[in-house]
Design an enzyme around this catalytic site. Structure first.
Site, short mmCIF file in Angstrom:
data_model
loop_
_atom_site.label_atom_id
_atom_site.label_comp_id
_atom_site.label_asym_id
_atom_site.label_seq_id
_atom_site.Cartn_x
_atom_site.Cartn_y
_atom_site.Cartn_z
N SER A 228 -4.05 31.15 17.04
CA SER A 228 -3.35 30.05 16.38
C SER A 228 -1.89 29.95 16.84
O SER A 228 -1.67 29.81 18.04
CB SER A 228 -3.48 30.24 14.87
OG SER A 228 -3.50 29.00 14.26
N HIS A 369 -11.49 28.42 11.24
CA HIS A 369 -10.27 28.91 11.85
C HIS A 369 -10.06 30.39 11.48
O HIS A 369 -9.69 30.71 10.35
CB HIS A 369 -9.10 28.07 11.32
CG HIS A 369 -7.81 28.32 12.01
ND1 HIS A 369 -7.56 27.85 13.29
CD2 HIS A 369 -6.69 28.96 11.62
CE1 HIS A 369 -6.32 28.20 13.63
NE2 HIS A 369 -5.79 28.88 12.64
C1 GCU Z 1 -0.97 25.77 10.69
C2 GCU Z 1 -0.41 24.91 11.81
C3 GCU Z 1 -1.15 25.16 13.11
C4 GCU Z 1 -1.20 26.64 13.43
C5 GCU Z 1 -1.77 27.38 12.25
C6 GCU Z 1 -1.76 28.89 12.41
O1 GCU Z 1 -2.25 25.34 10.36
O2 GCU Z 1 -0.49 23.58 11.40
O3 GCU Z 1 -0.50 24.47 14.17
O4 GCU Z 1 -1.94 26.86 14.58
O5 GCU Z 1 -1.00 27.11 11.10
O6 GCU Z 1 -0.92 29.43 13.11
O7 GCU Z 1 -2.60 29.53 11.74
#
Ligand code: GCU
Length: 392
Positions: A228, A369
């Protein structure tokens, strides 16, 4: 997405020399100027201090080294690295280098790993007022596949983003604060000078400095991994440093592996309003007009060419735009072709659970995710293929 093989002035890249010389330099400059901010300067000296060595990690599967990477004189950021090296393999081994969210002590259960001194996210188990506690030990171990990684003949090095910059929009207490104080004792970092992703990428580079000095590691086979926001960081770090031989930005999405020119998932306007400190001030000017950016995220992948890059995704993680990420790989392929290597070898997005072949890999699994051992299976398969590691 703009073609990486066209210069800012509209002329075409006609040869490998044009690409490797002028165009790469230009893209690195554009990306830092308009989006990420400039990485802190490379320190004159990076030293490491060995804190402890234990040869009996996981019942003797590996040797655990605890190392502090000193990025400058006293006061400069100190990056604590947990390095695990397989005991069963001889000779320099390839290494996965990853940045973690909650401290090194959260990645493994081993009680000998010190609880991180640095800021951690409130969502980390056991966190209180930004500080980690014993309750966080091993709290992320299920997301990794540490023992499997060692069994497969890879070392694993990890460090926490909080050692370099805490992830807070209202405050910068890491490398930028240190640099501002160097200029003037009461100095504070300004938004122009701050971009947390750039700072963390600089952290990756400093840990690479250290890894290069480790005789048991193969300095030609360093793979950067991040999930992420940490995946956005791993990709930027690899784009700007060729010592990183392979990169896996996992579910990195907007500002990383997903296009800025998109109507799917997170937009740059959204990311800039919730996480303004991740990018430099200029990036906000493109909130409503991403089509004016003189590059898209395919430029970062192109800068990695001819090195292997794997984009890994999950079907339900629409926020990070899995189909858009496939199109980013497609839009970087021309540079791999120019350099004479196979980039993306598939026209269609691979089916769930199938790792695509070629230097530009794509993988999507079921689910959400997160980082899981199934993802690590794909990371290991990709690294085996490109680092030429034989299964035993
Ligand atoms: C949020 C953000 C993302 C990122 C994520 C993370 O959802 O909007 O851009 O990738 O956090 O780091 O878990």
């Amino acid at each position: 997405m703009p073609d990486p093989l066209v210069f800012f002035d509209g002329t075409r890249v006609l040869s490998k020399q044009d690409w490797s010389g002028r165009r790469r330099t230009e893209l690195k400059e554009l990306l830092q100027h308009y989006m990420y901010g400039y990485l802190p300067p490379r320190p004159e000296r990076v030293e490491s201090s060995l804190v402890a060595v234990h040869k009996d990690f996981a019942g003797g599967l590996g040797t655990m080294k605890l190392v502090s990477v000193l990025t400058g004189p006293p006061g400069a950021p100190v990056i604590d690295v947990l390095l695990l090296v397989p005991n069963q393999r001889r000779g320099p081994v390839p290494v996965f280098l990853t940045m973690n969210f909650c401290g090194n002590h959260a990645v493994v259960e081993d009680p000998r790993v010190p609880i991180t001194r640095s800021w951690v996210y409130a969502s980390c188990r056991g966190a209180m007022d930004g500080h980690a506690s014993e309750a966080g030990r091993g709290s992320q171990a299920a997301e990794w596949a540490v023992e499997k990684t060692l069994e497969r003949g890879y070392a694993l090095a990890t460090f926490s983003s909080g050692d370099i910059d805490s992830d807070r929009k209202e405050l910068s207490d890491g490398v930028y604060a240190w640099l501002a104080r160097q200029k003037n004792p009461g100095g504070k970092p300004t938004p122009e000078h701050r971009g947390s992703i750039a700072a963390w990428a600089w952290g990756f580079h400093r840990v690479v400095d250290f890894l290069m000095t480790e005789p048991n590691l193969d300095s030609q086979r360093i793979a950067a991994v991040g999930h992420s926001r940490n995946g956005k960081t791993a990709l930027l770090a690899a784009a700007l440093d060729e010592r990183i031989a392979l990169v896996i930005p996992h579910q990195a999405g907007c500002g990383g592996t997903a296009p800025s020119r998109t109507k799917v998932g997170e937009s740059i306007e959204q990311i800039n309003s919730v996480f303004p400190h991740w990018f430099c001030r200029s990036f906000k000017e493109f909130n409503k007009t991403p089509e004016k950016l003189p590059f898209d995220q395919n430029a970062l992948v192109a800068l990695c060419a001819p090195r292997p890059v794997l984009f890994s995704n999950a079907e339900e993680d629409l926020w990070s735009n899995p189909p858009g990420q496939f199109s980013v790989l497609k839009a970087a392929d021309s540079v791999y072709k120019l350099l004479g290597v196979d980039g993306l070898e598939t026209e269609e997005m691979p089916r769930q659970g199938e790792l695509s072949s070629g230097k530009l890999g794509y993988f999507i699994r079921r689910g959400k995710h997160s980082m899981t051992p199934e993802d690590w299976q794909a990371f290991l398969a990709f690294a085996d293929r490109h680092f030429n590691v034989k299964r035993r």
